[in-house]
Design a protein around this motif. Structure first.
Motif, PDB file in Angstrom:
ATOM      1  N   TRP A   1       0.826  -1.212   0.000  1.00  0.00           N
ATOM      2  CA  TRP A   1       0.000   0.000   0.000  1.00  0.00           C
ATOM      3  C   TRP A   1       0.859   1.260   0.000  1.00  0.00           C
ATOM      4  CZ3 TRP A   1      -4.613   2.548  -0.079  1.00  0.00           C
ATOM      5  CH2 TRP A   1      -4.635   3.810   0.511  1.00  0.00           C
ATOM      6  N   LEU A   2       1.760   1.357   0.979  1.00  0.00           N
ATOM      7  CA  LEU A   2       2.519   2.589   1.148  1.00  0.00           C
ATOM      8  C   LEU A   2       3.467   2.824  -0.026  1.00  0.00           C
ATOM      9  CD1 LEU A   2       3.089   5.021   2.928  1.00  0.00           C
ATOM     10  CD2 LEU A   2       4.812   3.661   4.135  1.00  0.00           C
ATOM     11  N   ALA A   3       4.092   1.753  -0.512  1.00  0.00           N
ATOM     12  CA  ALA A   3       4.991   1.910  -1.660  1.00  0.00           C
ATOM     13  C   ALA A   3       4.232   2.465  -2.863  1.00  0.00           C
ATOM     14  CB  ALA A   3       5.652   0.581  -2.002  1.00  0.00           C
ATOM     15  N   HIS A   4       3.045   1.927  -3.120  1.00  0.00           N
ATOM     16  CA  HIS A   4       2.240   2.417  -4.240  1.00  0.00           C
ATOM     17  C   HIS A   4       1.852   3.873  -4.014  1.00  0.00           C
ATOM     18  CE1 HIS A   4      -0.807   2.090  -7.531  1.00  0.00           C
ATOM     19  NE2 HIS A   4      -1.349   3.071  -6.834  1.00  0.00           N
ATOM     20  N   TYR A   5       1.427   4.181  -2.802  1.00  0.00           N
ATOM     21  CA  TYR A   5       0.950   5.527  -2.519  1.00  0.00           C
ATOM     22  C   TYR A   5       2.058   6.559  -2.715  1.00  0.00           C
ATOM     23  CZ  TYR A   5      -2.329   8.867  -0.545  1.00  0.00           C
ATOM     24  OH  TYR A   5      -3.193   9.911  -0.395  1.00  0.00           O
ATOM     25  N   LEU A   6       3.239   6.254  -2.195  1.00  0.00           N
ATOM     26  CA  LEU A   6       4.348   7.202  -2.286  1.00  0.00           C
ATOM     27  C   LEU A   6       4.886   7.317  -3.712  1.00  0.00           C
ATOM     28  CD1 LEU A   6       6.291   6.335   0.992  1.00  0.00           C
ATOM     29  CD2 LEU A   6       4.785   8.299   0.575  1.00  0.00           C
TER      30      LEU A   6
ATOM     31  N   THR B   1      -6.891   2.714  -8.267  1.00  0.00           N
ATOM     32  CA  THR B   1      -5.864   1.683  -8.467  1.00  0.00           C
ATOM     33  C   THR B   1      -5.104   1.376  -7.182  1.00  0.00           C
ATOM     34  OG1 THR B   1      -4.008   3.153  -9.040  1.00  0.00           O
ATOM     35  CG2 THR B   1      -5.562   2.585 -10.802  1.00  0.00           C
ATOM     36  N   LEU B   2      -5.470   2.026  -6.066  1.00  0.00           N
ATOM     37  CA  LEU B   2      -4.759   1.772  -4.808  1.00  0.00           C
ATOM     38  C   LEU B   2      -4.890   0.320  -4.388  1.00  0.00           C
ATOM     39  CD1 LEU B   2      -5.811   4.935  -2.755  1.00  0.00           C
ATOM     40  CD2 LEU B   2      -3.559   4.468  -3.741  1.00  0.00           C
ATOM     41  N   PRO B   3      -3.851  -0.245  -3.787  1.00  0.00           N
ATOM     42  CA  PRO B   3      -3.938  -1.625  -3.283  1.00  0.00           C
ATOM     43  C   PRO B   3      -5.086  -1.769  -2.287  1.00  0.00           C
ATOM     44  CG  PRO B   3      -1.659  -0.883  -3.305  1.00  0.00           C
ATOM     45  CD  PRO B   3      -2.506   0.328  -3.594  1.00  0.00           C
ATOM     46  N   PRO B   4      -5.585  -2.994  -2.116  1.00  0.00           N
ATOM     47  CA  PRO B   4      -6.777  -3.196  -1.274  1.00  0.00           C
ATOM     48  C   PRO B   4      -6.577  -2.714   0.168  1.00  0.00           C
ATOM     49  CG  PRO B   4      -6.283  -5.164  -2.565  1.00  0.00           C
ATOM     50  CD  PRO B   4      -5.122  -4.243  -2.746  1.00  0.00           C
ATOM     51  N   TYR B   5      -7.614  -2.048   0.687  1.00  0.00           N
ATOM     52  CA  TYR B   5      -7.612  -1.602   2.073  1.00  0.00           C
ATOM     53  C   TYR B   5      -9.056  -1.499   2.536  1.00  0.00           C
ATOM     54  CZ  TYR B   5      -9.107   3.066   0.638  1.00  0.00           C
ATOM     55  OH  TYR B   5      -9.825   4.107   0.120  1.00  0.00           O
ATOM     56  N   GLN B   6      -9.229  -1.410   3.838  1.00  0.00           N
ATOM     57  CA  GLN B   6     -10.553  -1.280   4.431  1.00  0.00           C
ATOM     58  C   GLN B   6     -10.679   0.086   5.097  1.00  0.00           C
ATOM     59  OE1 GLN B   6     -11.627  -4.681   6.921  1.00  0.00           O
ATOM     60  NE2 GLN B   6     -10.097  -5.929   5.872  1.00  0.00           N
TER      61      GLN B   6
ATOM     62  N   HIS C   1       0.596   8.066  -6.014  1.00  0.00           N
ATOM     63  CA  HIS C   1      -0.415   9.063  -5.629  1.00  0.00           C
ATOM     64  C   HIS C   1       0.229  10.359  -5.134  1.00  0.00           C
ATOM     65  CE1 HIS C   1      -4.728   9.599  -5.273  1.00  0.00           C
ATOM     66  NE2 HIS C   1      -4.537  10.259  -4.145  1.00  0.00           N
ATOM     67  N   ALA C   2       1.241  10.246  -4.304  1.00  0.00           N
ATOM     68  CA  ALA C   2       1.875  11.445  -3.758  1.00  0.00           C
ATOM     69  C   ALA C   2       2.444  12.359  -4.842  1.00  0.00           C
ATOM     70  CB  ALA C   2       2.948  11.062  -2.741  1.00  0.00           C
ATOM     71  N   PRO C   3       3.114  11.823  -5.886  1.00  0.00           N
ATOM     72  CA  PRO C   3       3.609  12.732  -6.933  1.00  0.00           C
ATOM     73  C   PRO C   3       2.494  13.507  -7.627  1.00  0.00           C
ATOM     74  CG  PRO C   3       4.756  10.637  -7.060  1.00  0.00           C
ATOM     75  CD  PRO C   3       3.640  10.450  -6.067  1.00  0.00           C
TER      76      PRO C   3
END
Length: 224
Positions: free
Chosen positions: A129-134, A201-206, A137-139
């Motif tokens: 999750w965090l790797a994808h987000y940083l 497209t974010l990895p699965p989360y609740q 999404h963050a850029p």
């Protein structure tokens, strides 16, 4: 990496305490106070009915410095008058990733407009999750028009003697603009459209993703 204590006021409560004593706490690097605004700034998400009455952010350069300040009967506890914060605030200490610091720090009080976002979680795999987000999404967030500041926060384990229940949000974000009009323009921009596409497209989360538009005060708060 800095750490940040979030003190989150319960919705519907008296919004602010006397925070002037906080400025004397050893090791406190900066303090930001957020209060909700009622005007609609987001064309996609209406203002939340359960917005926190206020959010305080207390920044420290090291976790050990924060833990010393947050011990029972310690400087933060005394400054915020324990009976007043118990039951009125929740607390969470998080690691700070400052991705777009663009000169907010000035002499005296500075007013800004902030969009605070929380990803409650949990994620199916937080590392993914965090790797994808940083990386993705963050850029995109960093290219929002007229952005003054972007920070991403992730939870950490620590000791705290403050008499507040603990929040356990997976991640928080903060984007900061000069005023509500600048925030509204950014949220209506093509960059926001790209962000919404990437959101799917974010990895699965609740959990939910509450968004709160806030009026934010930086700098000298002694007369607030």
């Amino acid at each position: 990496m800095q750490v940040c204590l979030f003190l989150i006021g319960a919705s519907g409560q008296q919004p602010l305490l006397d925070i002037a004593p906080l400025q004397c706490i050893d090791g406190l690097r900066s303090l930001v106070v957020h209060e909700p605004i009622t005007q609609r700034v987001d064309p996609r998400i209406p203002p939340a009915a359960d917005a926190p009455s206020s959010v305080l952010q207390l920044y420290f350069d090291e976790l050990a410095t924060f833990e010393a300040a947050a011990r029972r009967d310690g400087p933060i506890d005394r400054a915020l008058k324990e009976p007043l914060i118990a039951g009125r605030f929740t607390q969470q200490v998080m690691a700070v990733r400052a991705l777009a610091p663009l000169g907010l720090h000035s002499e005296g009080r500075v007013q800004r407009c902030t969009y605070l976002v929380a990803y409650e979680g949990p994620a199916e795999d937080f590392d993914i999750w965090l790797a994808h987000y940083l990386q993705h999404h963050a850029p995109l967030m960093s290219t929002l028009p007229a952005l003054r500041e972007l920070e991403i926060y992730t939870r950490i384990e620590c000791t705290s003697g403050l008499p507040c229940a603990r929040a356990d949000v997976m991640q928080r974000n903060k984007v900061v603009f000069d005023d509500a009009s600048a925030l509204a323009d950014a949220l209506a921009s093509p960059v926001r459209d790209l962000m919404r596409r990437d959101f799917h497209t974010l990895p699965p989360y609740q959990g939910g993703t509450p968004h709160f538009a806030m009026r934010s005060t930086y700098g000298n708060l002694a007369t607030h």
